[in-house]
Structure formats: C-alpha cells, structure tokens
Design a protein around this motif. Sequence first.
Motif, short mmCIF file in Angstrom:
data_model
loop_
_atom_site.label_atom_id
_atom_site.label_comp_id
_atom_site.label_asym_id
_atom_site.label_seq_id
_atom_site.Cartn_x
_atom_site.Cartn_y
_atom_site.Cartn_z
N GLN A 35 8.66 1.85 -8.87
CA GLN A 35 9.97 2.45 -8.65
C GLN A 35 10.41 2.40 -7.19
N ILE A 36 9.47 2.32 -6.28
CA ILE A 36 9.80 2.28 -4.85
C ILE A 36 10.15 0.87 -4.39
N THR A 37 9.30 -0.10 -4.73
CA THR A 37 9.45 -1.47 -4.20
C THR A 37 10.07 -2.45 -5.20
N GLY A 38 10.07 -2.11 -6.47
CA GLY A 38 10.57 -3.03 -7.49
C GLY A 38 9.59 -4.13 -7.86
N GLU A 39 8.35 -4.06 -7.34
CA GLU A 39 7.34 -5.08 -7.62
C GLU A 39 6.66 -4.80 -8.95
N GLN A 40 6.18 -5.88 -9.59
CA GLN A 40 5.31 -5.72 -10.76
C GLN A 40 3.92 -5.33 -10.26
N VAL A 41 3.44 -4.16 -10.65
CA VAL A 41 2.17 -3.66 -10.14
C VAL A 41 1.36 -3.02 -11.27
N HIS A 98 9.75 6.71 2.67
CA HIS A 98 10.89 6.57 1.78
C HIS A 98 11.57 7.92 1.49
N THR A 99 10.93 9.01 1.86
CA THR A 99 11.53 10.32 1.65
C THR A 99 12.50 10.67 2.77
N THR A 100 12.11 10.39 4.02
CA THR A 100 12.93 10.79 5.18
C THR A 100 13.67 9.64 5.83
N ASN A 136 5.80 15.95 0.13
CA ASN A 136 6.44 15.02 -0.80
C ASN A 136 6.86 13.71 -0.12
N ASN A 137 6.28 13.44 1.06
CA ASN A 137 6.58 12.19 1.76
C ASN A 137 5.82 11.04 1.11
N HIS A 138 6.52 9.91 0.97
CA HIS A 138 5.93 8.72 0.33
C HIS A 138 6.07 7.54 1.30
N ILE A 154 0.86 -1.19 0.00
CA ILE A 154 0.00 0.00 0.00
C ILE A 154 0.90 1.24 0.00
N HIS A 155 0.56 2.21 -0.83
CA HIS A 155 1.35 3.44 -0.95
C HIS A 155 0.47 4.63 -0.58
N ALA A 156 1.02 5.53 0.23
CA ALA A 156 0.36 6.80 0.53
C ALA A 156 1.38 7.92 0.32
N SER A 157 1.04 8.91 -0.47
CA SER A 157 1.96 10.02 -0.71
C SER A 157 1.23 11.33 -0.44
#
Length: 662
Positions: free
Chosen positions: A633-639, A461-463, A428-430, A420-423
């Motif tokens: 781009q963050i996890t390298g998973e196929q999504v 992943h930003t901080t 600009n925090n991801h 799960i991604h929240a930005s």
Amino acid sequence: MSEPKTPTPTPAGDTYKGWVFKWTNYIKGYQRRWFVLSNGLLSYYRYAEMGHTCRGTINLATATITVDDACNFVISNGGAQTYHLKASCEVERQRWITALELAKAKAARMQAESGSQNSEVQSALRTLGSKVEDLSTCNDLISKHGSALQRSLSELDSLRLTGEAGDKIRQVTERATLFRITSNAMINACRDFLALAQAHSKRWQKALQAEREQRVRLEETLEQLAKQHNHLERAFRGAAQVNASVAGPGKGEASDEDDDNEFFDAMEEAPEFITVPADPQFHKSVSSMAISLDTVNFNEPISMLQRLSEDLEYHELLDKAAKCQSSLEQMCYVAAFSVSSYSTTVHRTGKPFNPLLGETYELDRQRESGYRSLCEQVSHHPPAAAHHAISDRGWTLRQEITVASKFRGKYLSIMPLGTIHASFEKSNNHYTWKKVTTTVHNIIVGKLWIDQSGEIDVVNHTTGDRCHLKFAPYSYFSRDIARKVTGVVMDKDGKAHYVLSGTWDEKMEFSRVMQSSRGGENGTEGKQKTVYQTLKARELWRRNPLPEGAETMYYFTSLALTLNEPEEGVAPTDSRRRPDQRLMEDGRWDEANSEKQRLEEKQRSARREREREAASALHDNYQALWFDRCVDQITGEQVHIYKGGYWEEKERGSWEGCPDIF
C-alpha cells in the motif's frame, strides 16, 4: 579435439606452447594439459584450442622456477598458485625451462622498466623545483632592484616637480609598486604549486605503479576472455535449447582439478554467473546449466537468509528510535540503522549459500533483546527472500530483497532490489528506504575487497520528513576518509534539521542544524553549496569490535557466530538444518559438495513438477508458506508480507505444512 602429433613444445615468436603433464591430486595424479607461454604469462588449458576456458595463469615476473629431477619442474608465484609439472623427457623439460627463464627475465626487465618510469614524476618535480629556485633568485633581484628604483623615484618626488613631470613620476612610482606586488605573487604561487606537487608525488607514484602492475596482469587475461566470449555465449545458448528430458552427461575425459570444485548452485542466477558445458557433448537440461564459478570453499557457512537477519545486528538503534519524542530525531536513528547493516560486510568476501525455495530462518531474541525475526525464500525466479521482524519495544521491520548483479571485468556490482519498511507503534511513523550497490573489486586478480556506494532516501510517509544519505565510492585520489557517509534530515518543507556524517564501517554522528545558508558557486557544475551551522556532533552509532580471531572465522561478528548454532524447535526448513551448510561449517568439504549437489537436484526435480502443474493450470502455483503475495500500500510494489502463524506453530511443535526440502 585435435592434438599435436608430438608433445614437443612449439616456439612462435615470444609465444611457446605444448603439452605438459600437470599434477592434479592424489586420485588422478598427473593429467596432460596444454600450456601456453606468452607475454610473460604461463596459462594452461584442457585442450589445444585457446577458445576453451583458461584454467589458470601465473605471471612469470614474480614467479620462481625450480627443477626437481630429470623431467619434473615446479613453477610458483609464492602464493596459492603452484604448478607441479612433468615433461615427457629431459630434453623437452630443458626446452621449457629455457623458454620460461627467458620469459621470466624479459618480464622482470619490463617490470623494472615500468618501475623506472615512476621516477619520471620525481624528475619532473626536481626540474620544476630548480625552475622555481631560478624564479626565486629572480624575485630577490627584482625585489632588490625594485627597492632601488622606488628610492630613486622617491628622491625625484622630493624635488617637488610640478606639472606634467610630477604626474609622470607618480605614474611610474605606482607602476613600479604594482610590478613588485605582481612579481611577489607569482613567486608565491610557484612555491605553493611546488609544495602541492611534492605533497602528492608519493600518491601519484603509488597510483601509477598500481595501474601499471594491474595492466600487466590483466592485459593477457582480458584478451583471452574477449576471445572466449563468443564461444561461451554460443555454448550457453546451445545448452539452453537442449530438451530438458536429457538425463545427464555423456562420457568424456576425466574432469580437471578445477572441475572438481565446480558445482550447481541452489538457485540458477543466470545474470550473475557465466555458465558453459564442459564440452558440447555434455549438454544437460536448462535447469542444470547454471554452473557457479565459485566453490563451496568460497562460500561462508551461512545462508543468504541468515545474512539478511544480520541487518538486526544493531537493533538497539530501532529501540532508541521508538522512544524518540521528535520524529526528526527518530529519523536520525532510522538513518543510522540503515547504514549500520553494511558494517558487517567490510571483510566478508565469502559468498553466502543461496537458499532453497521454501527455506526459512528464524532468529528469536525476544527474551534477550525483545525481537523475533523470520525469513523465507519466497521465489525462485527471480530469487527473492522475505523478512519480517517485530519487537515488543515498539517497532516492526519488513523487507523483500532480490539481487541483480553485473560482472564488469575487474569488479562485480551487486544491486539489491526491494524496499525496507520500518514502522513504530507509538508514533505511527512509517519509514521506507532501499539498499545501495555493493561492489566486489579484484574479481580476476588480487585480493578481493568490498565497497558500498550510492544514495539512500529514507522517507517518513506519515510526516513527509526525509533523510538523503550519500555513500561515497572509494577513490584513491580522494582526500576524504574512506567509506564516508553523509546525510541531511529535512522536514516536509525542505528545511534541514540535522546533518549526519561518518563511515559505514565504523560510526555515525549527528549534529543539530541551527542555521543554513547558500555559499558561493563552488559546488559541482557551478551549483551553490549549502553551508550548515550546527551544534556539536553527537554519536548515533558505533560498530561493535569483531571477536578475537575473527580472521580465522570468516570475519563473522559476535551475532553471526551464533546464527548457525543448532536450536530445538525450529522449523524443518530452517537454514540450521541444511546439511551441506552444516558439513561445510564442520570442515568436511567433499561431503558438503556432494550434499549440495543432491539438494539442488532435489530442488530442480520439485521445480519441474511445479512447472508441469503450472502448464496445465496456466499459472505458477507456488505459494510461500508464511508470507502472502500482495500489493504494498505504501510503494505499490508486488511484495510478500508476513501473514502470521509461524511462532504459533512453533509453540505447538506442529510443522505439518512445511515442505521437505532437505
């Protein structure tokens, strides 16, 4: 299938078996079934070979046996299980009644003996208490004689003896004092042990009773499952090897009342369900062999896409996070949001509809709450749903979830896979995190209940900040509050800034850490526990109360009750337009079942066509409509990530690209 020449029941030790007519429904009336009475359990089968699937079991220890007339009799456990039976003659009926009454008396006797064993704990505690009283009496005597001894020693000491005699007296005095202190400590320890044992005795008794009852109910059932295991595997493998062009079933015996409720699920989830043909001659194609063990009646009238959209029940946590000046405080709200999605599941034992490939669900709450949400079923094998939500209050949420599951006898473990991604636009925090394991207990017998357990790492992943959350699994013997969740928010250097605590079904609080230190070696496996000094806890999130009468409405939240309301302008693939789901919500069960089978056969046909095209193209040519497949781009998973266009199509009222899935 071989059958006995006569319908007369056959006794074999404590086992009694034979053919009896069982009432099924008003269409089929009474159907002949093979009944087996063994170890206080009455089970029935369609055939006289117990290698076949057991159709139902009643525990006679708690059952009532009543006689209707010369040939009919009824067995009920007072709950949902009631068998209306008819013997071929009065003599046969009486044989069954006698065997059943004897088995019931024996089962009740065994249960009573099991209950009497619970008194062993109390008896042991009483004996222990008596011994402690003896020790207490001895302590009083020791105290009395010890005082007298010390007085005598004091008198000797007053004689002011010198040299070796004086040293010996002082030595004896010291030893007498140590003896008295030790005896007092021993008595106090015994008293503490007794108090602790008495405090926990009820808990022990309850746990022992529950385990014994569970063992009695499950022993026979699990034994039968074990015997059937190889048969089921062979049947499944045989079915999977049949040519896919075989059109349908051959003729055979009319299906049982249980078969009426079996159906082909929208997505064939081989790991999750046991699948078996009704008879070797009834082989179907590979794609039609995944028979779900539940029925439309065990579904709840919303799809998995709508369930996924319920993650936004507490979207205001993301609204608050978007306003935070501190990324560490923002992390607290994101972590609370990750916990809040489980609060809707605590009573939700119904299974959502599995979405058809290409099915979508939109949740447009932009006017009221500032966000728009879109889900699409993007894959069939493995089944996967992509979700994208964006808010004009400064946040975006996206996820792709597929589910792995394992049936473990007593319970079913459901493990959501995917990130799960929240930005947040302003900072600009991801953030990313994964879901914990959901466990459905009492799969075989008892009332279903749900637990969440595992650990979540919410990462910025930003901080480099992270929050480690732990969902404690339920334990009967634990002193902790049920459904407990704890967490610590740390910066990239590992320094703790906030401590989170609460429960996943009720509320979460956070406390600012002022100082942390290592405690003694009292952690697990000798590890040192960290002690956090914190300010007063503040509430992060609290669950909204369920609407009145929720127990009659699948325990839906206020949001869930609105998810299936018809809305104009939604895509033709939207779950609101799914006819079988709509029929179920209207209480039209039979029509819902028929419609569900039609939709699933339509989906299978479409898949066979795609497979033929894919075979010639050497790759699967299915593409989701609103989501693009790519590498994250963050996890390298196929999504699958939302590529845009849905809301624009809705505004134009143009849905030309949508597949016809309903």
